[in-house]
Design a protein around this motif. Structure first.
Motif, PDB file in Angstrom:
ATOM      1  N   PRO A  14       0.839  -1.207   0.000  1.00 38.74           N
ATOM      2  CA  PRO A  14       0.000   0.000   0.000  1.00 38.74           C
ATOM      3  C   PRO A  14       0.869   1.251   0.000  1.00 38.74           C
ATOM      4  O   PRO A  14       2.000   1.241   0.481  1.00 38.74           O
ATOM      5  CB  PRO A  14      -0.789  -0.112   1.312  1.00 38.74           C
ATOM      6  N   CYS A 151      -8.266   4.366  -5.574  1.00 37.37           N
ATOM      7  CA  CYS A 151      -8.849   3.024  -5.685  1.00 37.37           C
ATOM      8  C   CYS A 151      -8.358   2.110  -4.562  1.00 37.37           C
ATOM      9  O   CYS A 151      -9.135   1.320  -4.015  1.00 37.37           O
ATOM     10  CB  CYS A 151      -8.519   2.411  -7.051  1.00 37.37           C
ATOM     11  N   GLU A 152      -7.075   2.200  -4.218  1.00 36.87           N
ATOM     12  CA  GLU A 152      -6.549   1.393  -3.117  1.00 36.87           C
ATOM     13  C   GLU A 152      -7.183   1.790  -1.797  1.00 36.87           C
ATOM     14  O   GLU A 152      -7.509   0.939  -0.972  1.00 36.87           O
ATOM     15  CB  GLU A 152      -5.036   1.549  -3.017  1.00 36.87           C
ATOM     16  N   ARG A 154     -10.096   3.041  -1.251  1.00 37.11           N
ATOM     17  CA  ARG A 154     -11.509   2.653  -1.195  1.00 37.11           C
ATOM     18  C   ARG A 154     -11.708   1.161  -1.393  1.00 37.11           C
ATOM     19  O   ARG A 154     -12.853   0.705  -1.499  1.00 37.11           O
ATOM     20  CB  ARG A 154     -12.298   3.417  -2.257  1.00 37.11           C
ATOM     21  N   LYS A 155     -10.631   0.415  -1.495  1.00 36.27           N
ATOM     22  CA  LYS A 155     -10.684  -1.044  -1.690  1.00 36.27           C
ATOM     23  C   LYS A 155     -11.472  -1.411  -2.943  1.00 36.27           C
ATOM     24  O   LYS A 155     -12.271  -2.338  -2.953  1.00 36.27           O
ATOM     25  CB  LYS A 155     -11.304  -1.741  -0.472  1.00 36.27           C
ATOM     26  N   ASN A 157     -11.635  -2.485  -7.058  1.00 38.77           N
ATOM     27  CA  ASN A 157     -10.892  -3.205  -8.070  1.00 38.77           C
ATOM     28  C   ASN A 157     -11.602  -3.072  -9.414  1.00 38.77           C
ATOM     29  O   ASN A 157     -12.580  -2.349  -9.532  1.00 38.77           O
ATOM     30  CB  ASN A 157     -10.715  -4.682  -7.666  1.00 38.77           C
ATOM     31  N   HIS A 160     -15.388  -3.954  -9.492  1.00 35.97           N
ATOM     32  CA  HIS A 160     -16.220  -2.926  -8.866  1.00 35.97           C
ATOM     33  C   HIS A 160     -16.512  -1.802  -9.856  1.00 35.97           C
ATOM     34  O   HIS A 160     -17.647  -1.349  -9.983  1.00 35.97           O
ATOM     35  CB  HIS A 160     -15.510  -2.386  -7.621  1.00 35.97           C
TER      36      HIS A 160
END
Length: 177
Positions: A14, A151-152, A154-155, A157, A160
């Motif tokens: 991350p 994007c990372e 907010r989890k 991918n 989504h």
């Protein structure tokens, strides 16, 4: 067999806080330089820059708000909670409005940092309008790293994103109400 170090290289870590530390360091060095060169106008300059940096996104938000009301209010919001959903989505959140209000108040109390009062307002208006123009044209869009960071955080991918765009676009037209 592969070792664990090889697998760690395949999975990205991350993102850290290095960009925030670098930006804070640059701001501290710049403010220190201004305090050294002209300490009497520091608060005026800081207030003016904050006002420019917040009014530009607010003007761009007005452009986004016009499109949302004219073209997307029925399909995306169906008239329910229009202001409570549309205003924050267009950038009219509490933080931006609070920062602009405080900067305007500080600029009013401290005075204009430029020699002529009209120069202050001309610079403020010109910079804000050009920000809205460049943002609308895509010149000031987020970089790939910023999009990846969002994007990372907010989890999210790929699946989504595909499902969301499919929902907003195709399903609204096809499914009965």
């Amino acid at each position: 067999m592969q070792c664990l170090q090889d697998q760690d290289a395949l999975i990205p870590r991350p993102r850290g806080t290095l960009p925030k530390v670098c930006a804070a360091s640059l701001a501290a060095i710049t403010i220190g330089g201004i305090m050294f060169l002209s300490p009497e106008s520091l608060f005026g300059w800081v207030a003016m820059v904050i006002l420019i940096l917040t009014l530009g996104p607010l003007l761009h938000g007005l452009c986004l708000l016009a499109e949302e009301f004219l073209y997307h209010s029925n399909t995306r919001y169906r008239g329910r909670g229009l202001l409570s959903h549309v205003l924050p989505a267009c950038g009219f959140g509490g933080k931006t409005l609070l920062a602009a209000g405080l900067a305007g108040l500080i600029l009013y109390l401290v005075g204009h940092p430029l020699p002529h009062k009209s120069q202050c307002w001309e610079l403020l208006i010109l910079a804000s309008v050009l920000y809205a123009l460049f943002k609308s044209l895509g010149v000031l869009g987020p970089s790939e790293v910023e999009v990846s960071d969002i994007c990372e955080g907010r989890k999210m991918n790929v699946a989504h994103g595909l499902a969301w765009s499919f929902y907003l676009g195709y399903l609204r037209l096809v499914l009965p109400r």
